[in-house]
Design a protein around this motif. Structure first.
Motif, PDB file in Angstrom:
ATOM      1  N   ALA A 167       6.230  37.041  73.962  1.00 12.11           N
ATOM      2  CA  ALA A 167       5.884  36.337  72.723  1.00 12.11           C
ATOM      3  C   ALA A 167       7.073  35.542  72.190  1.00 12.11           C
ATOM      4  O   ALA A 167       6.917  34.455  71.633  1.00 12.11           O
ATOM      5  CB  ALA A 167       5.395  37.329  71.677  1.00 12.11           C
ATOM      6  N   LEU A 168       8.276  36.097  72.377  1.00 12.86           N
ATOM      7  CA  LEU A 168       9.489  35.428  71.875  1.00 12.86           C
ATOM      8  C   LEU A 168       9.738  34.093  72.571  1.00 12.86           C
ATOM      9  O   LEU A 168      10.328  33.189  71.990  1.00 12.86           O
ATOM     10  CB  LEU A 168      10.714  36.326  72.076  1.00 12.86           C
ATOM     11  CG  LEU A 168      10.881  37.495  71.102  1.00 12.86           C
ATOM     12  CD1 LEU A 168      12.096  38.304  71.484  1.00 12.86           C
ATOM     13  CD2 LEU A 168      10.977  37.011  69.661  1.00 12.86           C
ATOM     14  N   GLY A 221      16.501  44.126  79.478  1.00 15.71           N
ATOM     15  CA  GLY A 221      16.607  42.977  80.382  1.00 15.71           C
ATOM     16  C   GLY A 221      15.503  41.963  80.145  1.00 15.71           C
ATOM     17  O   GLY A 221      15.745  40.755  80.150  1.00 15.71           O
ATOM     18  N   LEU A 222      14.276  42.459  79.929  1.00 13.72           N
ATOM     19  CA  LEU A 222      13.147  41.569  79.651  1.00 13.72           C
ATOM     20  C   LEU A 222      13.385  40.791  78.356  1.00 13.72           C
ATOM     21  O   LEU A 222      13.120  39.587  78.280  1.00 13.72           O
ATOM     22  CB  LEU A 222      11.848  42.382  79.532  1.00 13.72           C
ATOM     23  CG  LEU A 222      11.336  43.030  80.818  1.00 13.72           C
ATOM     24  CD1 LEU A 222      10.219  44.025  80.517  1.00 13.72           C
ATOM     25  CD2 LEU A 222      10.856  41.978  81.809  1.00 13.72           C
ATOM     26  N   LEU A 223      13.893  41.470  77.352  1.00  8.37           N
ATOM     27  CA  LEU A 223      14.187  40.820  76.066  1.00  8.37           C
ATOM     28  C   LEU A 223      15.304  39.788  76.233  1.00  8.37           C
ATOM     29  O   LEU A 223      15.219  38.681  75.718  1.00  8.37           O
ATOM     30  CB  LEU A 223      14.573  41.863  75.018  1.00  8.37           C
ATOM     31  CG  LEU A 223      13.409  42.695  74.474  1.00  8.37           C
ATOM     32  CD1 LEU A 223      13.911  43.965  73.809  1.00  8.37           C
ATOM     33  CD2 LEU A 223      12.565  41.883  73.491  1.00  8.37           C
ATOM     34  N   ARG A 247      16.922  33.770  76.449  1.00  7.33           N
ATOM     35  CA  ARG A 247      17.587  32.596  77.023  1.00  7.33           C
ATOM     36  C   ARG A 247      16.849  31.330  76.647  1.00  7.33           C
ATOM     37  O   ARG A 247      17.444  30.281  76.481  1.00  7.33           O
ATOM     38  CB  ARG A 247      17.668  32.731  78.546  1.00  7.33           C
ATOM     39  CG  ARG A 247      18.637  33.802  78.935  1.00  7.33           C
ATOM     40  CD  ARG A 247      19.133  33.694  80.357  1.00  7.33           C
ATOM     41  NE  ARG A 247      20.013  34.829  80.606  1.00  7.33           N
ATOM     42  CZ  ARG A 247      19.626  35.974  81.162  1.00  7.33           C
ATOM     43  NH1 ARG A 247      18.383  36.128  81.549  1.00  7.33           N
ATOM     44  NH2 ARG A 247      20.472  36.958  81.343  1.00  7.33           N
ATOM     45  N   GLY A 248      15.530  31.423  76.510  1.00  2.59           N
ATOM     46  CA  GLY A 248      14.751  30.245  76.160  1.00  2.59           C
ATOM     47  C   GLY A 248      14.371  30.181  74.692  1.00  2.59           C
ATOM     48  O   GLY A 248      13.595  29.331  74.279  1.00  2.59           O
ATOM     49  N   LEU A 307      16.143  33.193  67.514  1.00  2.02           N
ATOM     50  CA  LEU A 307      16.560  34.564  67.231  1.00  2.02           C
ATOM     51  C   LEU A 307      18.075  34.693  67.137  1.00  2.02           C
ATOM     52  O   LEU A 307      18.800  34.285  68.033  1.00  2.02           O
ATOM     53  CB  LEU A 307      16.018  35.530  68.289  1.00  2.02           C
ATOM     54  CG  LEU A 307      15.918  36.976  67.823  1.00  2.02           C
ATOM     55  CD1 LEU A 307      14.718  37.170  66.901  1.00  2.02           C
ATOM     56  CD2 LEU A 307      15.793  37.925  68.994  1.00  2.02           C
ATOM     57  N   GLU A 308      18.523  35.240  66.007  1.00  2.00           N
ATOM     58  CA  GLU A 308      19.963  35.405  65.763  1.00  2.00           C
ATOM     59  C   GLU A 308      20.401  36.854  65.894  1.00  2.00           C
ATOM     60  O   GLU A 308      21.534  37.159  66.174  1.00  2.00           O
ATOM     61  CB  GLU A 308      20.297  34.908  64.344  1.00  2.00           C
ATOM     62  CG  GLU A 308      20.079  33.411  64.173  1.00  2.00           C
ATOM     63  CD  GLU A 308      19.975  32.997  62.704  1.00  2.00           C
ATOM     64  OE1 GLU A 308      20.205  33.847  61.815  1.00  2.00           O
ATOM     65  OE2 GLU A 308      19.668  31.822  62.460  1.00  2.00           O
TER      66      GLU A 308
END
Length: 150
Positions: A99-100, A122-124, A129-130, A134-135
């Protein structure tokens, strides 16, 4: 339990009405479970006012995380989501990660003290990266090693 349900119902009513005064919602330890998470997810789809949602410690599982993830895909307002201390595993983390990739609003995601391992981290990390928005990603008190944190 009645009071808790009333609080959720009132929140849902205001979210569905896109109440501009409802910008922050805390349902900390309200026992809403996946059912409540699903109702909130539905209400969030068309909402453009809510900026902060705290669902810490609510017995939400991967199922509820998946429903919230679906809502995040189409939501352009929510900036802070706290869903720590729930029963979310790497599977739920993966759904949130997906979703992110398409979300441009969320700045702060708290996933502390759930059931994530290096795989979920790892998935997060891959998803981030794309993602330019998100900070802050909170993953404290999970089963993540230094390798997963990299």
């Amino acid at each position: 339990a009645m009071y808790r349900r009333r609080q959720l119902d009132e929140a849902l009513r205001r979210l569905r009405a896109n109440d501009p005064t409802l910008t922050s919602l805390s349902l900390f330890r309200r026992n809403i479970g996946d059912e409540g998470a699903g109702l909130l997810a539905d209400a969030l789809r068309g909402n453009t006012a809510l900026k902060g949602l705290d669902l810490t410690e609510n017995k939400v599982t991967d199922g509820g995380a998946g429903l919230l993830a679906d809502a995040l895909r189409g939501n352009t307002a929510l900036e802070r989501l706290s869903i720590g201390r729930n029963k979310i595993t790497d599977r739920g983390a993966g759904l949130l990660a997906d979703a992110l990739r398409g979300n441009t609003a969320l700045k702060d995601l708290r996933l502390g003290d759930i059931k994530i391992t290096d795989r979920g981290a790892g998935l997060l990390a891959d998803a981030l990266r794309g993602n330019m928005a998100l900070e802050r990603l909170g993953l404290e008190e999970n089963n993540i090693t230094d390798e997963g944190a990299g």
